[in-house]
Design an enzyme around this catalytic site. Structure first.
Site, PDB file in Angstrom:
ATOM      1  CE  LYS A  91     -22.996 -10.255  12.270  1.00  0.00           C
ATOM      2  NZ  LYS A  91     -24.298  -9.553  12.212  1.00  0.00           N
ATOM      3  CG  ASN A 109     -19.182  -8.882  15.231  1.00  0.00           C
ATOM      4  OD1 ASN A 109     -18.594  -7.828  15.451  1.00  0.00           O
ATOM      5  ND2 ASN A 109     -20.499  -8.950  15.146  1.00  0.00           N
ATOM      6  CG  HIS A 156     -24.001  -1.901  10.409  1.00  0.00           C
ATOM      7  ND1 HIS A 156     -23.939  -1.412  11.700  1.00  0.00           N
ATOM      8  CD2 HIS A 156     -23.993  -3.265  10.532  1.00  0.00           C
ATOM      9  CE1 HIS A 156     -23.883  -2.421  12.554  1.00  0.00           C
ATOM     10  NE2 HIS A 156     -23.927  -3.546  11.876  1.00  0.00           N
TER      11      HIS A 156
END
Length: 385
Positions: A91, A109, A156
């Site tokens: 990302k 982020n 996660h």
């Protein structure tokens, strides 16, 4: 405002500039008396680090108070068109690559909250936004004009509970797009989108070969090129971006060479899939690998299976050391990063690579992956000549 880290502070400031009264609450609140803070609240904006099970979040939902992520709020405050980038890995690299290609600000982020751009950019300026699953799980009207999904692999699981829940959070990047928008997705993704579908793959023809090593970075480059083209970039602009982008800190970052040994900081590899990509990028070079950190609920068996004969030694650190030792035979227990670097540097021969690619989060011994990466760089810089 629940959560007073960078995104929470930025969101509160943006609201207060508009004359909105903001009730600030630290994420650690959770007692019965704290719930009274919701009495005068119309919307609860929560930082990405606050889990859905937090007491104030659950109480807000019970009262019918909308719960928004900072991304949701910022996208309503800013008139800017958004190019959103999400995925399990790549990302930051892809978002920064797109910012470089398009001359666009990058937020989300990556460390700069989207709300921080409020009042700083022209209304028609495209903004590239890196989006985590934590940020996407609480969007409602958020609509990126161009949405990029790089990949989907387990991550996660300690927060989301299952891969299915994690996948659903990631796919929310597409849910408010219309036919006039663009969805850039991996070739063959089994998910229907309403927007114009643009597929990419690592073997796509590109106007230039990317500057960054590794098959995964060619995949990132293909996604970035497709998204940049959808944003109106020319082939010349894409070519220049592919050739000249230098990458991001903490992601396969060659930080030094000492006595013929390369030291690579891949601290951002906080899951098994990211470390597999790092190993593939160095499969033709002898590697001494530093693994371990805090738990995320992943299976380390795929990592063990991927360790080829080029991996000379594996040094284990952090709270996952026992689990990693059970999955990977003949490892070296280092305990902490300083010991791992010292032992690897002592044993390394010219031509080898000491690779920090932990496959784990960093919260057992560090504030975040950036601090872990900076400590690695400091330790390497202080090695005896």
């Amino acid at each position: 405002m629940l959560g007073l880290a960078r995104s929470g502070q930025a969101a509160a400031a943006a609201l207060e500039r508009r004359g909105v009264e903001v009730v600030r609450a630290d994420r650690t609140l959770g007692n019965d008396e704290d719930v009274g803070l919701l009495d005068a609240v119309g919307v609860l904006v929560k930082s990405p680090g606050v889990p859905a099970e937090a007491r104030l979040v659950l109480s807000a939902r019970e009262r019918g108070i909308p719960v928004w992520s900072e991304i949701e709020l910022a996208s309503r405050l800013l008139p800017n068109p958004i190019l959103g980038v999400t995925g399990t890995n790549g990302k930051t690299t892809t978002a920064e690559w797109l910012g470089f290609m398009l001359g666009a600000p990058v937020a989300g982020n990556v460390g700069r909250a989207l709300s921080e751009l409020d009042g700083e950019v022209e209304a028609d300026q495209l903004v590239v936004v890196e989006l985590s699953s934590f940020q996407l799980e609480d969007v409602h009207g958020f609509r990126p004009r161009i949405a990029v999904l790089l990949n989907l692999e387990p991550d996660h699981l300690d927060r989301h509970g299952s891969f299915e829940a994690y996948r659903s959070a990631k796919l929310r990047i597409f849910e408010n797009q219309t036919e006039s928008d663009a969805a850039v997705v991996p070739r063959g993704l089994d998910h229907q989108v309403r927007a114009r579908r643009i597929e990419f793959a690592a073997d796509d023809a590109l106007p230039a070969e990317p500057s960054l090593r590794g098959l995964h970075n060619r995949e990132n480059a293909a996604a970035a090129a497709a998204a940049a083209r959808a944003a109106g970039a020319t082939d010349d602009e894409i070519t220049q971006g592919l050739r000249e982008f230098k990458g991001v800190a903490h992601r396969l970052e060659l930080v030094a060479e000492h006595n013929g040994v390369g030291y690579v900081n891949d601290s951002k590899a906080t899951n098994v899939a990211a470390t597999l990509r790092a190993l593939a990028a160095y499969e033709d070079e002898p590697v001494r690998l530093i693994l371990g950190g805090s738990r995320k609920g992943e299976d380390f068996a795929p990592l063990a299976a991927a360790l080829g004969p080029n991996v000379r030694a594996v040094y284990l650190i952090g709270e996952t050391a026992d689990e990693l030792a059970r999955a990977i035979p003949d490892t070296i227990r280092a305990g902490d990063l300083a010991t791992a670097v010292e032992r690897a540097a002592t044993a390394a021969q010219p031509g080898e690579v000491v690779l920090l690619s932990p496959a784990c989060a960093s919260y057992d011994q560090f504030r975040d992956f950036e601090e872990r990466g900076e400590e690695f760089k400091r330790l390497v810089a202080n090695l005896p000549v």
